[in-house]
Scaffold this active site. Structure first.
Site, short mmCIF file in Angstrom:
data_model
loop_
_atom_site.label_atom_id
_atom_site.label_comp_id
_atom_site.label_asym_id
_atom_site.label_seq_id
_atom_site.Cartn_x
_atom_site.Cartn_y
_atom_site.Cartn_z
N SER A 137 -13.75 -12.40 10.55
CA SER A 137 -13.35 -11.97 9.19
C SER A 137 -12.67 -13.11 8.45
O SER A 137 -12.86 -13.28 7.24
CB SER A 137 -12.43 -10.75 9.24
OG SER A 137 -11.13 -11.09 9.74
N LYS A 138 -11.90 -13.92 9.18
CA LYS A 138 -11.23 -15.06 8.52
C LYS A 138 -12.23 -16.20 8.26
O LYS A 138 -12.10 -16.93 7.28
CB LYS A 138 -10.05 -15.55 9.38
CG LYS A 138 -8.92 -14.52 9.52
CD LYS A 138 -8.23 -14.18 8.20
CE LYS A 138 -6.96 -13.37 8.43
NZ LYS A 138 -6.28 -12.99 7.16
N TYR A 145 -11.28 -10.26 14.10
CA TYR A 145 -10.31 -11.02 13.29
C TYR A 145 -10.85 -12.41 12.98
O TYR A 145 -10.86 -12.83 11.81
CB TYR A 145 -8.99 -11.12 14.05
CG TYR A 145 -7.86 -11.77 13.27
CD1 TYR A 145 -7.13 -11.04 12.33
CD2 TYR A 145 -7.52 -13.11 13.47
CE1 TYR A 145 -6.09 -11.63 11.62
CE2 TYR A 145 -6.49 -13.70 12.76
CZ TYR A 145 -5.77 -12.97 11.85
OH TYR A 145 -4.73 -13.55 11.14
N ARG A 203 0.84 -1.22 0.00
CA ARG A 203 0.00 0.00 0.00
C ARG A 203 0.86 1.25 0.00
O ARG A 203 0.42 2.31 -0.43
CB ARG A 203 -0.99 -0.01 1.16
CG ARG A 203 -0.39 -0.08 2.54
CD ARG A 203 -1.50 -0.04 3.57
NE ARG A 203 -1.08 -0.65 4.82
CZ ARG A 203 -1.84 -0.72 5.89
NH1 ARG A 203 -3.06 -0.24 5.87
NH2 ARG A 203 -1.39 -1.29 6.99
N ALA A 255 6.84 3.17 -1.67
CA ALA A 255 8.25 3.28 -1.28
C ALA A 255 8.68 2.05 -0.48
O ALA A 255 9.76 1.48 -0.72
CB ALA A 255 8.48 4.55 -0.47
N ARG A 256 7.81 1.59 0.43
CA ARG A 256 8.15 0.38 1.21
C ARG A 256 8.17 -0.84 0.29
O ARG A 256 9.00 -1.74 0.44
CB ARG A 256 7.14 0.18 2.35
CG ARG A 256 7.32 1.18 3.50
CD ARG A 256 6.79 0.60 4.81
NE ARG A 256 5.36 0.41 4.80
CZ ARG A 256 4.46 1.28 5.26
NH1 ARG A 256 4.86 2.42 5.78
NH2 ARG A 256 3.17 1.02 5.22
N ASP A 261 -3.06 -0.74 -2.42
CA ASP A 261 -3.82 -0.69 -1.16
C ASP A 261 -5.12 -1.43 -1.42
O ASP A 261 -5.94 -0.98 -2.24
CB ASP A 261 -4.09 0.77 -0.76
CG ASP A 261 -4.78 0.87 0.59
OD1 ASP A 261 -5.45 -0.10 1.00
OD2 ASP A 261 -4.67 1.92 1.23
P1 NAP Z 1 2.37 -8.39 8.83
O1 NAP Z 1 3.85 -8.65 8.92
O2 NAP Z 1 1.75 -7.40 9.74
O3 NAP Z 1 2.07 -8.01 7.31
C1 NAP Z 1 0.77 -7.64 6.90
C2 NAP Z 1 0.88 -7.08 5.51
O4 NAP Z 1 -0.44 -6.68 5.10
C3 NAP Z 1 1.76 -5.81 5.44
O5 NAP Z 1 2.47 -5.79 4.24
C4 NAP Z 1 0.72 -4.69 5.48
O6 NAP Z 1 1.17 -3.48 4.88
C5 NAP Z 1 -0.34 -5.36 4.61
N1 NAP Z 1 -1.60 -4.65 4.64
C6 NAP Z 1 -2.43 -4.36 5.66
N2 NAP Z 1 -3.47 -3.63 5.23
C7 NAP Z 1 -3.30 -3.46 3.90
C8 NAP Z 1 -4.02 -2.80 2.87
N3 NAP Z 1 -5.16 -2.13 3.13
N4 NAP Z 1 -3.56 -2.86 1.60
C9 NAP Z 1 -2.43 -3.53 1.31
N5 NAP Z 1 -1.67 -4.15 2.23
C10 NAP Z 1 -2.12 -4.11 3.51
O7 NAP Z 1 1.54 -9.73 9.03
P2 NAP Z 1 1.76 -11.24 8.54
O8 NAP Z 1 1.83 -12.05 9.76
O9 NAP Z 1 2.82 -11.32 7.50
O10 NAP Z 1 0.32 -11.52 7.90
C11 NAP Z 1 0.11 -11.93 6.55
C12 NAP Z 1 -1.20 -12.69 6.49
O11 NAP Z 1 -1.10 -13.88 7.27
C13 NAP Z 1 -2.40 -11.92 7.08
O12 NAP Z 1 -3.54 -12.13 6.27
C14 NAP Z 1 -2.60 -12.57 8.44
O13 NAP Z 1 -3.92 -12.45 8.91
C15 NAP Z 1 -2.21 -13.99 8.14
N6 NAP Z 1 -1.83 -14.79 9.31
C16 NAP Z 1 -0.73 -14.48 10.03
C17 NAP Z 1 -0.39 -15.26 11.13
C18 NAP Z 1 0.84 -14.98 11.97
O14 NAP Z 1 1.03 -15.68 12.99
N7 NAP Z 1 1.70 -14.03 11.60
C19 NAP Z 1 -1.19 -16.37 11.50
C20 NAP Z 1 -2.31 -16.66 10.73
C21 NAP Z 1 -2.62 -15.86 9.64
P3 NAP Z 1 1.90 -2.31 5.75
O15 NAP Z 1 3.33 -2.73 5.90
O16 NAP Z 1 1.70 -1.11 4.89
O17 NAP Z 1 1.18 -2.24 7.06
#
Ligand code: NAP
Length: 245
Positions: free
Chosen positions: A171-172, A168, A37, A40-41, A62
């Protein structure tokens, strides 16, 4: 316009599991569109992957912004004429896990969580379906969570029984329902749609308390994104194992 290489779009790929998924798909020779979103990142993350020899391009994406979705679909159409893999990975969690906030969670948190974790996945997928239909083997991965399992939440003693966070989790669960419905609609098209539970993974969302690193955390997404013709559709998986809905 080249049709030879597979093209994957991953949302929320500037960090965490999405970035590692981009790396692992890229290492398989797949062209990766790294959705972020904040462009730059996204570009900073793409630079890291380019140094590892990966064919990657950052895309401003985004998922709650209709103009970004439209522009990204137009770019993929113009540059590649098809999309092979769509990974709806972007996700948010605005609540602490546990404690059960069902009677106290705010309307705003519920709506904001659903906006990113559910509504955007539907909007993004609809925008890219015409391009996925042009792939020889379209794959859609909805990144869900074991916390979306209604059966495990309802089962006393299950590993997630005490880990309740209404916005959360629901939603999932809704995202999982979308997986089942879309897979049914797309039966016979060659496109496969599955839900992934990455595991509890050390990321900003998963926190440092999580037991898994991103290398293992990306494996389920990568596996479902690269399923062969005999692979499943309409399922919910973690590391090759079925998760109960
Ligand atoms: P994370 O490190 O917080 O990364 C989340 C990513 O989603 C970031 O790149 C964030 O962008 C992006 N994001 C959030 N809102 C957005 C939007 N409106 N448009 C575009 N990008 C957006 O989390 P993660 O753990 O890697 O999570 C990835 C997926 O795995 C998620 O769906 C999460 O629910 C799922 N998940 C994770 C875990 C876990 O233990 N980590 C477990 C089960 C499921 P920004 O950097 O800009 O915020």
């Amino acid at each position: 316009m080249s049709n030879a290489k597979k093209v994957a779009l991953i949302s929320g790929a500037n960090k965490g599991i999405g970035l590692e998924t981009a790396r692992q798909l890229g290492k398989q020779g797949i062209t990766v569109l790294l959705g972020a979103r904040d462009l730059a990142r996204g570009e900073a993350a793409a630079e890291q992957l380019k140094k590892e020899g990966i064919d990657v391009r950052a895309v401003k994406f985004d998922v709650v912004n209709a103009a970004d979705i439209k522009a990204a679909a137009a770019l993929v159409e113009k540059e590649f004429g098809k999309l092979d893999i769509l990974i709806n990975n972007a996700g948010v969690m605005f609540e602490p896990i546990g404690g059960n906030n069902s009677s106290t969670v705010s309307d705003q948190v519920l709506r904001d969580t659903f906006e990113t974790n559910f509504f955007s996945a539907v909007a993004v997928t609809n925008a890219f379906l015409p391009l996925l239909k042009k792939s020889a083997a379209g794959r859609i991965v909805n990144v869900s969570s074991i916390l979306g399992s209604l059966t495990l939440h309802a089962t006393e003693g299950s590993p997630i029984y005490e880990a309740k966070a209404l916005a959360y989790d629901s939603s999932k669960a809704a995202l999982n329902s979308y997986t089942v419905h879309l897979a049914h609609e797309l039966k016979g098209t060659g496109i496969k749609v599955n839900s992934a539970h990455p595991g509890w993974v050390k990321t900003d969302l998963g926190t440092d308390a999580a037991p898994m690193d991103v290398v293992d955390g990306a494996k389920t997404e990568v596996e479902l994104a690269t399923l062969g013709p005999d692979g499943p559709t309409g399922g919910f998986f973690h590391m090759g194992e079925t998760i109960t809905w």
